[in-house]
Write a protein that holds these residues in place. Structure first.
Motif, short mmCIF file in Angstrom:
data_model
loop_
_atom_site.label_atom_id
_atom_site.label_comp_id
_atom_site.label_asym_id
_atom_site.label_seq_id
_atom_site.Cartn_x
_atom_site.Cartn_y
_atom_site.Cartn_z
N THR A 1 0.80 -1.23 0.00
CA THR A 1 0.00 0.00 0.00
C THR A 1 0.83 1.28 0.00
OG1 THR A 1 -0.09 -0.11 2.41
CG2 THR A 1 -1.94 -1.09 1.21
N TRP A 2 2.13 1.19 0.33
CA TRP A 2 2.92 2.42 0.41
C TRP A 2 3.33 2.89 -0.98
CZ3 TRP A 2 4.25 -2.27 2.50
CH2 TRP A 2 5.29 -2.95 1.89
N ARG A 3 3.55 4.19 -1.06
CA ARG A 3 3.95 4.78 -2.35
C ARG A 3 5.40 4.45 -2.64
NH1 ARG A 3 2.61 10.87 -3.27
NH2 ARG A 3 2.77 10.29 -5.45
N SER A 4 5.67 4.24 -3.90
CA SER A 4 7.03 3.97 -4.35
C SER A 4 7.34 4.79 -5.59
CB SER A 4 7.20 2.49 -4.70
OG SER A 4 7.12 1.68 -3.56
N PHE A 5 8.58 5.26 -5.63
CA PHE A 5 9.08 5.89 -6.85
C PHE A 5 9.36 4.79 -7.87
CE2 PHE A 5 10.50 8.99 -3.68
CZ PHE A 5 10.28 10.20 -4.32
N LYS A 6 9.21 5.13 -9.15
CA LYS A 6 9.74 4.26 -10.20
C LYS A 6 11.25 4.44 -10.18
CE LYS A 6 5.87 5.04 -13.36
NZ LYS A 6 5.47 5.78 -14.57
N ASN A 7 12.00 3.35 -10.18
CA ASN A 7 13.45 3.45 -10.17
C ASN A 7 13.95 4.19 -11.40
OD1 ASN A 7 16.08 2.99 -9.17
ND2 ASN A 7 16.28 1.17 -10.41
N LYS A 8 13.33 3.91 -12.54
CA LYS A 8 13.70 4.55 -13.81
C LYS A 8 12.73 5.69 -14.06
CE LYS A 8 16.08 4.67 -17.68
NZ LYS A 8 17.01 5.78 -17.62
N GLN A 9 13.26 6.92 -14.06
CA GLN A 9 12.44 8.12 -14.25
C GLN A 9 12.73 8.70 -15.63
OE1 GLN A 9 10.20 9.58 -12.04
NE2 GLN A 9 10.53 7.98 -10.51
N GLY A 10 11.90 8.36 -16.61
CA GLY A 10 12.09 8.89 -17.95
C GLY A 10 13.46 8.57 -18.50
N ASP A 11 14.17 9.61 -18.98
CA ASP A 11 15.50 9.36 -19.56
C ASP A 11 16.63 9.65 -18.57
OD1 ASP A 11 15.21 12.09 -19.52
OD2 ASP A 11 15.60 12.38 -21.66
N LYS A 12 16.27 9.91 -17.30
CA LYS A 12 17.29 10.13 -16.27
C LYS A 12 17.88 8.78 -15.84
CE LYS A 12 14.74 12.48 -13.29
NZ LYS A 12 14.32 13.33 -12.19
N SER A 13 19.04 8.83 -15.17
CA SER A 13 19.62 7.58 -14.69
C SER A 13 18.76 7.02 -13.55
CB SER A 13 21.07 7.78 -14.24
OG SER A 13 21.13 8.72 -13.21
N GLU A 14 18.87 5.73 -13.33
CA GLU A 14 18.04 5.08 -12.31
C GLU A 14 18.38 5.63 -10.93
OE1 GLU A 14 18.78 0.90 -12.88
OE2 GLU A 14 17.30 0.79 -14.50
N ILE A 15 17.36 5.71 -10.07
CA ILE A 15 17.57 6.19 -8.70
C ILE A 15 18.57 5.29 -7.99
CG2 ILE A 15 16.45 6.56 -6.46
CD1 ILE A 15 13.87 7.27 -8.08
N SER A 16 18.46 3.97 -8.19
CA SER A 16 19.38 3.02 -7.54
C SER A 16 20.82 3.28 -7.95
CB SER A 16 18.99 1.58 -7.85
OG SER A 16 19.02 1.35 -9.25
N GLU A 17 21.00 3.76 -9.17
CA GLU A 17 22.34 4.11 -9.67
C GLU A 17 22.83 5.40 -9.02
OE1 GLU A 17 23.38 4.84 -14.03
OE2 GLU A 17 22.65 2.76 -14.03
N GLU A 18 21.95 6.40 -8.99
CA GLU A 18 22.28 7.69 -8.38
C GLU A 18 22.64 7.52 -6.90
OE1 GLU A 18 19.29 10.70 -8.92
OE2 GLU A 18 19.13 10.26 -11.06
N TRP A 19 21.88 6.67 -6.21
CA TRP A 19 22.11 6.45 -4.78
C TRP A 19 23.18 5.38 -4.56
CZ3 TRP A 19 18.46 7.67 -0.40
CH2 TRP A 19 17.69 8.81 -0.69
N LYS A 20 23.66 4.78 -5.64
CA LYS A 20 24.72 3.77 -5.60
C LYS A 20 24.44 2.66 -4.59
CE LYS A 20 28.41 6.80 -7.29
NZ LYS A 20 27.51 7.49 -8.15
N ILE A 21 23.23 2.10 -4.68
CA ILE A 21 22.93 1.02 -3.73
C ILE A 21 23.72 -0.23 -4.13
CG2 ILE A 21 20.64 1.97 -3.18
CD1 ILE A 21 19.54 -0.56 -4.71
N PRO A 22 24.24 -0.95 -3.14
CA PRO A 22 25.06 -2.13 -3.44
C PRO A 22 24.25 -3.37 -3.78
CG PRO A 22 25.02 -1.72 -1.09
CD PRO A 22 24.24 -0.60 -1.74
N GLY A 23 22.98 -3.38 -3.45
CA GLY A 23 22.14 -4.54 -3.74
C GLY A 23 20.72 -4.29 -3.29
N TRP A 24 19.86 -5.24 -3.62
CA TRP A 24 18.43 -5.16 -3.27
C TRP A 24 18.13 -6.20 -2.21
CZ3 TRP A 24 15.27 -1.74 -6.18
CH2 TRP A 24 15.91 -1.12 -7.25
N PRO A 25 17.41 -5.88 -1.17
CA PRO A 25 16.92 -4.55 -0.77
C PRO A 25 18.02 -3.73 -0.12
CG PRO A 25 16.30 -6.15 0.89
CD PRO A 25 16.99 -6.92 -0.20
#
Length: 167
Positions: free
Chosen positions: A106-130
Motif C-alpha cells: 500500500t505504500w507509495r514507491s518511486f519508479k526506479n527509472k524516471q524517464g530518460d534520467k539515470s536510475e535512482i538506484s544508480e544515483e544512490w549507488k545502492i550495493p544490492g536489493w533490498p
C-alpha cells in the motif's frame, strides 16, 4: 598487481565519494519523480517525519520477505510521524502489478527509472536489493542497511528516531 591496486583504489574513492554525498549524517539527496501510477512524488514532501526508504522489487526474494514487516510497520506507526517510501526496481509492469496485488503493498514507491534520467538506484549507488535508508525528521540520513536488516533492528531504530523528534 598494479591494476588490482588501481581497481581497489578506484572502488575505495567511489565509496568515499558516496559517503560524502549520501553518508550517515548527511542530508538525504533531493528525490523527485513519479510514483508507480505516474503521479508526481518528492521525498521532501515527507520532511518532518521519520522516513524509511526501501529499495525493493518483486523479482527480489529478500525484498518480498520484508513486505510483511514493512506492512506491519506502516500499521503500527500509522498515527506517528513516520512514512515508508519505496523505490521500485521492477521492469515488467505486469509482474509489478501482480506483486502489489498479491502482497497487498500500500505504500507509495518511486519508479526506479524516471524517464530518460539515470536510475535512482544508480544515483544512490545502492550495493544490492533490498537497501534501506532511515532518514530523520530533518531529512538527515541516520542509517543505511544494504541487502536487508533484521526486523527488530529496524523497529528499534525507527522508534528511537520518532522518540528523539517528539516535542
Amino acid at each position: 598487481a598494479d591494476t588490482v591496486e588501481k581497481l581497489l583504489l578506484n572502488l575505495a574513492q567511489a565509496e568515499i565519494a558516496e559517503i560524502g554525498s549520501r553518508g550517515l549524517g548527511k542530508p538525504a539527496p533531493d528525490l523527485a519523480g513519479e510514483d508507480l501510477t505516474g503521479n508526481p512524488m518528492k521525498l521532501a514532501d515527507y520532511q518532518g517525519k521519520v522516513v524509511l526508504v526501501s529499495f525493493w522489487a518483486t523479482w527480489c526474494g529478500p525484498c518480498m520477505r520484508m513486505v510483511p514487516h514493512e506492512k506491519a510497520l506502516g500499521e503500527r506507526l500509522k498515527d506517528k510521524p513516520f512514512e515508508l517510501v519505496g523505490v521500485n526496481g521492477d521492469i515488467e509492469p505486469e509482474e509489478l502489478e501482480k506483486g502489489i496485488e498479491k502482497h497487498k503493498i500500500t505504500w507509495r514507491s518511486f519508479k526506479n527509472k524516471q524517464g530518460d534520467k539515470s536510475e535512482i538506484s544508480e544515483e544512490w549507488k545502492i550495493p544490492g536489493w533490498p537497501t534501506f535508508y532511515l532518514i530523520d525528521q530533518k531529512g538527515i540520513i541516520r542509517k543505511r542497511w544494504a541487502e536487508g536488516v533484521a526486523p527488530e533492528v529496524l523497529d528499534r531504530e525507527i522508534d528511537n528516531l520518532i522518540k528523539a523528534g517528539a516535542p
